[in-house]
Design an enzyme around this catalytic site. Structure first.
Site, short mmCIF file in Angstrom:
data_model
loop_
_atom_site.label_atom_id
_atom_site.label_comp_id
_atom_site.label_asym_id
_atom_site.label_seq_id
_atom_site.Cartn_x
_atom_site.Cartn_y
_atom_site.Cartn_z
N SER B 139 1.53 0.11 5.36
CA SER B 139 1.27 0.20 3.86
C SER B 139 1.57 1.57 3.35
O SER B 139 1.69 2.44 3.84
CB SER B 139 -0.08 0.12 3.54
OG SER B 139 -0.75 0.32 2.35
N TYR B 153 -8.79 2.42 5.99
CA TYR B 153 -7.40 1.63 5.99
C TYR B 153 -6.14 2.43 6.05
O TYR B 153 -5.32 2.07 6.63
CB TYR B 153 -7.63 0.75 4.45
CG TYR B 153 -6.22 -0.28 4.36
CD1 TYR B 153 -6.38 -1.55 4.74
CD2 TYR B 153 -5.17 0.40 3.53
CE1 TYR B 153 -5.40 -2.12 4.25
CE2 TYR B 153 -4.23 -0.11 3.29
CZ TYR B 153 -4.28 -1.72 3.66
OH TYR B 153 -2.95 -2.57 3.39
#
Lengths: 236, 257
Positions: B139, B153
Site C-alpha cells: 500500500s 496497517y
C-alpha cells in the site's frame, strides 16, 4: 554543544533483547549523566505477550517517577530460508520482537508526553534493502520498525515527543552472505562489496547516533532514519 | 497481451482490486483461482465473472498458516500448477497507536504481512517448476507515513514491501520474480463505504491530496497486476510499484494527526 549531550537528571529506559548494543547504549547514557535502566522486553513478550511488556515499561516509569528517553533495540536472532521456515520462525523472528517494540512504545507514550521526551529505535539497514537469503523475516521486522518510527513521529509531533531511529549495518558475517550455500547463489557477497568502510558494525558505532537523536541537538528531528552502517545503504 | 492458460491465484478476489484483477486476467486468457474467506461468496464472485471454464474457487483465512497452505495446495491442484501468485487479501481495521490491543496488532500483522511470506512459501514448489512470479499487494500507506489510525496497517504494509525485496534476492536463483504493488486510494467497495459514511470526506481529501486530483479505479490497479504477469514485465523483481495518482510524491497525507 557539550551541555546538550548531557543527560544529567534524565530518565532513560533502554529496552531490547539484552544484546550487546542495548548494554552499550545504556552505559553511554550513564556516562553522559543519565539514570539509565535496561529492560529485557523480548524476554517478557516471549513469556507472556504484550501485557507483560507494557507492565515492565510501566513498572520502570513508576519506579523512576517518569521517563525522558525510551530506546528500543531490535536484533537479529534467527535465520532460515523461506522453503525451510515455519510459522514458528515468523513468530520468533518477526511477531514477538516487533510486538515488544510497539507495546513498549505504547506504554511509554503518557510519560513521554509529560516530559516532551524522545524515542529512539535501533533497527537495521536490512530493513531498507533486499537482505541475504534466510534473512527475509528479520529484515521485514526491521522495515516495520522503521515505518513504525515514521508513523509514531507524526502522531506525537504536536506533543513535543520526537521519534527517530538508527539503522545498524551488518553486525555479523552471516548477515552479509546469508544462507547462500543452501540456496545455490552463484556468488556470495563479501564484506568488501557490501561495507564501503570495510568492517562490521560495532555497538559503539550505534551509541553516538542514538545519544544525538535523544538529545536537544536533534530537537527538530523527528521521523528520521540515521544509518550507522559504514556506508552500506548508500550503495543500495 | 495474451496470458493464454497462465495459472493464477489471486487472494482476496471476491471484490475490489482482487476481483478486478481476476477479471482482467481472465479476459487475457488466464486460468484464475478466485479466493475469499467464505466459500459461498467465492462461488458467487466466480460465477459472476463469466468465464466458468477457466475460473476456480478456493477459500480460507490468510491470517491462519494452515489455511494458507491448504488454499495454495488446492489452487495449485485445480489449476494444474501455478505461474502467478497475487497476495492481495488484506484487512483495513483502524486503531490509533494509543488504543491498539494485542488482538488488533496480531490480526493486522498476520493478515497483511505474514500471509505474503507464508503464501509464497507454500507456492514455492509450483513456482520453482514454472519459474513464475509473485506480486505482494502492499500500500501507499507503507511508502509514506499517513493517518495515525492506520498505524498497524501501515507498519504491516511496510513489512510486505520489505518481503518483496528480500525474497527477490532469495528466489532469483530459482528464476522466481517477486514485486510489491502499492496502491493509493482506489475506488473499492470498502473506500466507497467509508466515503459514504463520512459524507464524501474521503473523495474530497483524495481530490486535494493526489496530484491527479481523483481517486483511482479498480481497473487502473488491475491493469498493473495484469502487466506484471506478462513476459513484458520479466525484468522487474524486488521493487515496489506505486500506483497512487501522485498521493505520496509531494503533499503530506498524514501530517500531524
Amino acid at each position: 554543544m557539550t551541555s546538550a549531550m548531557n543527560f544529567s537528571g534524565k530518565k532513560v529506559l533502554v529496552a531490547g533483547s539484552g544484546d550487546p548494543v542495548q548494554q552499550a547504549i545504556a552505559k553511554a547514557f550513564v556516562e553522559a549523566g543519565a539514570s539509565a535502566g535496561e529492560v529485557d522486553i523480548l524476554g517478557a513478550v516471549q513469556s507472556a505477550g504484550a501485557d507483560a511488556v507494557s507492565a515492565k515499561v510501566k513498572e520502570y516509569i513508576a519506579t523512576t517517577g517518569g521517563l525522558d528517553v525510551l530506546v528500543v533495540t531490535l536484533g537479529i536472532n534467527d535465520m532460515e530460508l523461506i522453503e525451510a521456515a515455519s510459522a514458528d520462525n515468523w513468530q520468533a523472528g518477526f511477531s514477538m520482537p516487533l510486538k515488544a517494540a510497539f507495546f513498549a512504545a505504547q506504554a511509554a507514550i503518557p510519560a513521554l508526553r509529560e516530559s516532551s521526551g524522545a524515542i529512539v529505535n535501533v533497527t537495521s539497514t536490512l530493513g531498507q534493502m533486499g537482505a541475504a537469503p534466510g534473512l527475509a523475516i528479520p529484515a521485514a521486522a526491521m522495515a516495520c520498525l522503521i515505518h513504525h518510527t515514521r508513523m509514531l513521529s507524526l502522531r506525537l509531533s504536536l506533543d513535543g515527543v520526537r521519534v527517530n531511529c538508527v539503522c545498524q549495518g551488518y553486525t555479523s558475517e552471516k548477515e552479509i552472505v546469508g544462507l547462500t550455500a543452501a540456496n545455490d547463489q552463484p556468488t556470495a557477497p563479501t564484506m568488501e562489496d557490501e561495507v564501503p568502510m570495510g568492517r562490521l558494525t560495532l555497538p559503539e558505532d550505534v551509541v553516538g547516533p542514538v545519544l544525538f537523536l535523544a538529545s536537544p541537538l536533534a530537537g527538530f528531528m523527528t521521523g528520521n532514519v540515521l544509518s550507522a552502517d559504514g556506508g552500506t545503504f548508500s550503495g543500495h | 497481451m495474451s496470458l493464454q492458460d497462465r495459472r493464477v491465484l489471486i487472494t482476496g478476489s471476491t471484490m475490489g482490486i482482487g476481483r478486478a484483477a481476476a477479471e482482467a486476467l481472465l479476459k487475457a486468457g488466464a486460468k484464475v483461482a478466485i479466493h475469499g474467506r467464505k466459500l459461498e461468496r467465492v462461488e458467487e464472485a466466480a460465477a459472476s465473472l463469466g468465464f466458468p471454464d477457466r475460473t476456480f474457487v478456493v477459500a480460507g483465512d490468510v491470517g491462519d498458516p494452515d489455511s494458507c497452505r491448504a488454499l495454495v495446495d488446492s489452487a495449485t491442484e485445480l489449476l494444474g500448477g501455478l505461474d502467478y501468485l497475487v497476495c492481495n487479501a488484506g484487512i483495513g481495521d483502524l486503531s490509533y497507536p494509543e488504543d491498539i490491543t494485542e488482538e488488533h496488532w496480531d490480526k493486522v500483522m498476520d493478515v497483511n504481512c505474514r500471509s505474503g511470506y507464508l503464501l509464497t512459501k507454500f507456492a514455492l514448489p509450483a513456482l520453482r517448476e514454472s519459474r513464475g512470479a509473485v506480486l505482494l499487494v502492499a500500500s501507499a500507506a507503507g511508502v509514506c507515513a499517513g493517518p495515525s489510525d492506520n498505524f498497524a496497517y501501515a507498519v504491516a504494509k511496510a513489512g510486505m514491501m520489505s518481503l518483496a525485496q528480500s525474497l527477490a534476492v532469495e528466489l532469483a536463483p530459482a528464476g522466481i520474480r517477486i514485486n510489491a504493488l502499492c496502491p493509493g486510494f482506489i475506488d473499492t467497495p470498502l473506500i466507497a463505504e467509508e466515503n459514504a459514511a463520512t459524507g464524501g470526506q474521503v473523495h474530497r481529501f483524495v481530490e486535494e491530496a493526489t496530484l491527479l486530483g481523483r481517486i483511482g479505479t479498480e481497473e487502473e490497479c488491475a491493469s498493473t497486476i495484469e502487466y506484471l504477469a506478462t513476459d513484458a514485465a520479466a525484468y522487474f523483481t524486488g521493487v515496489p510499484i506505486v500506483n497512487d495518482g501522485g498521493l505520496t510524491v509531494q503533499r503530506s497525507w498524514g501530517g500531524r494527526n
